[in-house]
Design an enzyme around this catalytic site. Structure first.
Site, PDB file in Angstrom:
ATOM      1  N   ILE A   7      28.930  79.712 -83.280  1.00  0.00           N
ATOM      2  CA  ILE A   7      29.303  78.941 -84.464  1.00  0.00           C
ATOM      3  C   ILE A   7      28.351  79.272 -85.599  1.00  0.00           C
ATOM      4  CG2 ILE A   7      29.664  76.645 -85.429  1.00  0.00           C
ATOM      5  CD1 ILE A   7      30.091  75.626 -82.590  1.00  0.00           C
ATOM      6  N   ASP A  11      32.239  80.773 -90.013  1.00  0.00           N
ATOM      7  CA  ASP A  11      33.241  80.926 -88.958  1.00  0.00           C
ATOM      8  C   ASP A  11      32.694  80.532 -87.598  1.00  0.00           C
ATOM      9  OD1 ASP A  11      35.230  81.913 -90.654  1.00  0.00           O
ATOM     10  OD2 ASP A  11      34.560  83.981 -90.409  1.00  0.00           O
ATOM     11  N   VAL A  13      33.232  81.912 -83.831  1.00  0.00           N
ATOM     12  CA  VAL A  13      33.747  83.105 -83.159  1.00  0.00           C
ATOM     13  C   VAL A  13      33.792  82.835 -81.659  1.00  0.00           C
ATOM     14  CG1 VAL A  13      33.446  85.581 -82.792  1.00  0.00           C
ATOM     15  CG2 VAL A  13      32.746  84.551 -84.962  1.00  0.00           C
ATOM     16  N   GLY A 107      16.936  80.382 -85.990  1.00  0.00           N
ATOM     17  CA  GLY A 107      18.341  80.169 -85.663  1.00  0.00           C
ATOM     18  C   GLY A 107      18.715  80.807 -84.337  1.00  0.00           C
ATOM     19  N   ASP A 109      21.381  82.272 -83.609  1.00  0.00           N
ATOM     20  CA  ASP A 109      22.028  83.564 -83.834  1.00  0.00           C
ATOM     21  C   ASP A 109      20.994  84.685 -83.949  1.00  0.00           C
ATOM     22  OD1 ASP A 109      21.098  82.405 -86.225  1.00  0.00           O
ATOM     23  OD2 ASP A 109      22.675  83.322 -87.445  1.00  0.00           O
ATOM     24  N   LEU A 110      19.839  84.369 -84.543  1.00  0.00           N
ATOM     25  CA  LEU A 110      18.794  85.383 -84.686  1.00  0.00           C
ATOM     26  C   LEU A 110      18.152  85.698 -83.336  1.00  0.00           C
ATOM     27  CD1 LEU A 110      17.089  84.232 -88.024  1.00  0.00           C
ATOM     28  CD2 LEU A 110      19.133  85.630 -87.653  1.00  0.00           C
TER      29      LEU A 110
END
Length: 260
Positions: A7, A11, A13, A107, A109-110
């Site tokens: 997330i 978006d 995914v 984060g 994502d990182l």
């Protein structure tokens, strides 16, 4: 089979992974005002269209940089598949083979980008993620996250101009023929798209210089291929690298739990 969810600020995914390959990758807007059952219906439909029964899904992994949306998505996955997802966060980081800088700040994502790059390349690497934010995550060949740089993403920069000026329109992300914009659209594209080419080249170059040239660069994210003139900067362009990193986090967590 696994469902992997990433997330982001723009978006959400969803990836369907089967043993060694990504079978499907689906993308939908990440909306705080959307209820859990709306995401559930969408995921059910995707799986139905792919002829995948719910019983075929054996594990789920969830990464989110939108805290207000995390409980919604977690509850949806639990309700749909009958078991809790692995949720990426500081609680699982000690199980990973990388050293994470400021685990309660960085984060998820990182972290996923760093783990995927370390696992894939095993050398100093800067991951340039072209998303809502433009991020540069550098991980060493020994698996230590060395640092991060963050700038507004391409779409974010264009929308900022559109939102904060009276006469500038929102324009598509396309490379103009010239840096000399002869109309408003080309002027914005020259400033943003060509300007970001210089930003990426400069920052990647500075990071590589600080590591004495011993550092490859890899691009990821939905917009990673939108500036073709940057291809010579990157050793690799892997649009699904973040999703792969989230999947790997789930794999390390599962393997650690199984050994206990």
């Amino acid at each position: 089979m696994q469902i992997i969810v990433d997330i982001g600020n723009t978006d959400a995914v969803f990836g369907l992974y089967d043993q060694t390959t990504w079978q499907y990758i689906w993308r939908t807007p990440a909306r705080l005002d959307e209820p859990a059952d709306s995401y559930e219906r969408r995921l059910r439909l995707w799986l139905l269209e792919a002829s995948i029964p719910l019983s075929a899904i054996k594990s789920t992994v969830l990464s989110s940089v939108v805290p207000d949306l995390t409980p919604t998505m977690r509850a949806m996955l639990t309700e749909l598949f009958g078991f809790d997802p692995i949720v990426v966060g500081p609680g699982v980081y000690p199980l990973l083979p990388i050293e994470i800088l400021r685990p309660h700040e960085i984060g998820t994502d990182l972290v996923a980008n760093a783990l995927a790059a370390y696992t894939r390349y095993k050398k100093n690497c800067v991951v340039v993620d072209f998303g809502t934010a433009l991020t540069f995550t550098t991980v060493s060949g020994e698996g230590k996250i060395l640092g991060v740089a963050i700038a507004p993403g391409l779409k974010t920069a264009i929308r900022s101009l559109f939102s904060n000026t009276a006469q500038l329109p929102e324009v598509p992300i396309e490379v103009p023929a010239s840096a000399l914009g002869t109309n408003t659209t080309h002027a914005i594209q020259a400033g943003i798209v060509l300007g970001y080419e210089g930003l990426v080249r400069s920052l990647v170059g500075r990071i590589q210089a600080e590591l004495n040239g011993d550092c490859i660069a890899v691009a990821t994210g939905g917009l990673s291929g939108r500036i073709p003139s940057l291809q010579d900067v990157f050793t690799d362009i892997v649009p699904s690298l973040t999703l792969e990193g989230v999947r790997l986090i789930g794999e390390f967590v599962t393997n650690s739990t199984d050994r206990q």
